[in-house]
Design a protein around this motif. Structure first.
Motif, PDB file in Angstrom:
ATOM      1  N   ARG A   9      15.218 -47.418   3.696  1.00 44.90           N
ATOM      2  CA  ARG A   9      14.419 -48.399   4.070  1.00 44.90           C
ATOM      3  C   ARG A   9      12.909 -48.221   3.701  1.00 44.90           C
ATOM      4  O   ARG A   9      12.281 -47.180   4.052  1.00 44.90           O
ATOM      5  CB  ARG A   9      14.594 -48.679   5.721  1.00 44.90           C
ATOM      6  CG  ARG A   9      13.629 -50.002   6.121  1.00 44.90           C
ATOM      7  CD  ARG A   9      13.890 -50.250   7.500  1.00 44.90           C
ATOM      8  NE  ARG A   9      13.121 -49.165   8.209  1.00 44.90           N
ATOM      9  CZ  ARG A   9      13.543 -49.012   9.808  1.00 44.90           C
ATOM     10  NH1 ARG A   9      14.285 -49.955  10.254  1.00 44.90           N
ATOM     11  NH2 ARG A   9      12.524 -48.096  10.440  1.00 44.90           N
TER      12      ARG A   9
ATOM     13  N   ARG B 263      24.228 -52.888   9.995  1.00 46.37           N
ATOM     14  CA  ARG B 263      23.475 -52.391   8.762  1.00 46.37           C
ATOM     15  C   ARG B 263      24.329 -51.965   7.850  1.00 46.37           C
ATOM     16  O   ARG B 263      25.476 -51.234   8.265  1.00 46.37           O
ATOM     17  CB  ARG B 263      22.425 -51.232   9.395  1.00 46.37           C
ATOM     18  CG  ARG B 263      21.660 -50.982   8.303  1.00 46.37           C
ATOM     19  CD  ARG B 263      20.875 -49.690   8.582  1.00 46.37           C
ATOM     20  NE  ARG B 263      19.980 -49.818   9.609  1.00 46.37           N
ATOM     21  CZ  ARG B 263      18.609 -50.082   9.437  1.00 46.37           C
ATOM     22  NH1 ARG B 263      18.138 -50.081   8.468  1.00 46.37           N
ATOM     23  NH2 ARG B 263      17.666 -50.203  10.552  1.00 46.37           N
TER      24      ARG B 263
ATOM     25  N   THR C   2      19.946 -45.748  13.936  1.00 44.42           N
ATOM     26  CA  THR C   2      20.391 -46.209  12.705  1.00 44.42           C
ATOM     27  C   THR C   2      22.016 -45.993  12.357  1.00 44.42           C
ATOM     28  O   THR C   2      22.462 -46.923  11.888  1.00 44.42           O
ATOM     29  CB  THR C   2      19.410 -45.549  11.530  1.00 44.42           C
ATOM     30  OG1 THR C   2      18.082 -45.736  11.753  1.00 44.42           O
ATOM     31  CG2 THR C   2      19.862 -46.105  10.173  1.00 44.42           C
TER      32      THR C   2
ATOM     33  N   GLY D 222      17.777 -40.416  13.524  1.00 40.64           N
ATOM     34  CA  GLY D 222      18.503 -41.602  12.870  1.00 40.64           C
ATOM     35  C   GLY D 222      19.661 -41.852  13.740  1.00 40.64           C
ATOM     36  O   GLY D 222      20.800 -42.491  13.238  1.00 40.64           O
TER      37      GLY D 222
END
Length: 277
Positions: free
Chosen positions: A21, A61, A52, A49
């Motif tokens: 990103r 995502r 994420t 992370g």
């Protein structure tokens, strides 16, 4: 697509996943296979992370590189909105603004919405299951209580009931014990163990950076540090003093008692006697 998978089936298979990103590598080379009936913990320091990775596993995502299969569907080749209906999520920051009761919040799990859908009436079986889950989680007496009057601990248990109402193929929990006091945390962890015992084929992934927040039913763990896997596998093999110290870049000692985990500061080496003179 909703419904638990058969025990042993692959619920998640991630292979060489990178997430980038704004030029920053958030995840690097993540590979993990999660099977039905397993309960995973994602553990690591802040910024490792974890959230994420959880967003990738929840189909919120897409990976920048690599492949992710969730409940037999490959990200990038499937309708993620349909896929998400088979994934239960527990977010302590549930953005409810309406004056719903605890039972009504649980019933929103049938539609996957934050609020009750206009002109929607739950099926009697859904109401029965909502009440059953509230009873299982020790909340029968709070079924008619307004959401804004519930304690943080009660809200956490209501959100677990909401997430499992439709028998999702995968349950994701993002730091569900955040902000809870000792009593509320223990009630929440007991609730998770009860849900898992009631549905042995269920599969879950829980994010935390505190070992004290792991239910006794945790079967596997994945340690993350700076977006990379430190270790991954059965919980007894991963939550070791050496690996946890490496993951957090700090010496700790890992303890386990009656199925619960804890991390304490590792004892400092004794000062040589001649240096104390």
């Amino acid at each position: 697509m909703t419904g638990y998978a058969d025990l042993g089936d692959k619920v998640i298979e991630a292979r060489n996943v990178d997430v980038v990103r704004e030029g920053r590598l958030l995840l690097a080379g993540i590979s993990v296979t999660i099977r039905a009936g397993e309960h995973w913990a994602l553990i690591g320091p802040n910024g490792a992370g974890k959230s994420t990775l959880l967003s990738v596993l929840g189909a919120y995502r897409h990976p920048t590189r690599g492949q992710v299969d969730i409940l037999g569907q490959r990200l990038g080749r499937t309708d993620v909105f349909q896929l998400r209906r088979s994934i239960g999520r527990v977010n302590p920051q549930h953005p409810l603004r309406s004056a719903l009761t605890a039972r009504e919040v649980v019933l929103t799990g049938a539609t996957g919405t934050i609020d009750l859908m206009p002109r929607w009436t739950p099926h009697p079986d859904e109401v029965d299951r909502a009440d059953h889950l509230l009873h299982l989680l020790g909340l029968s007496g709070s079924a008619e209580a307004q959401w804004h009057l519930l304690s943080h601990g009660e809200r956490g248990r209501v959100l677990i009931a909401r997430a499992v109402l439709a028998r999702p193929g995968l349950l994701l929990l993002d730091e569900p014990a955040t902000g809870l006091d000792l009593r509320a945390r223990e009630q929440l962890l007991t609730s998770l163990d009860r849900i898992r015992d009631a549905a042995p084929e269920a599969t879950s992934v829980l994010v935390t950076h505190h070992l004290e927040e792991l239910p006794t039913t945790t079967t596997h763990a994945l340690l993350l540090r700076e977006g990379r896997v430190v270790s991954c596998g059965p919980v007894e093999e991963v939550l070791t003093t050496e690996l946890m110290s490496d993951c957090f870049d700090h010496p700790v000692a890992i303890l386990r008692n009656e199925g619960r985990w804890a991390a304490v500061a590792a004892p400092e080496p004794a000062t040589p006697h001649f240096l104390t003179r």
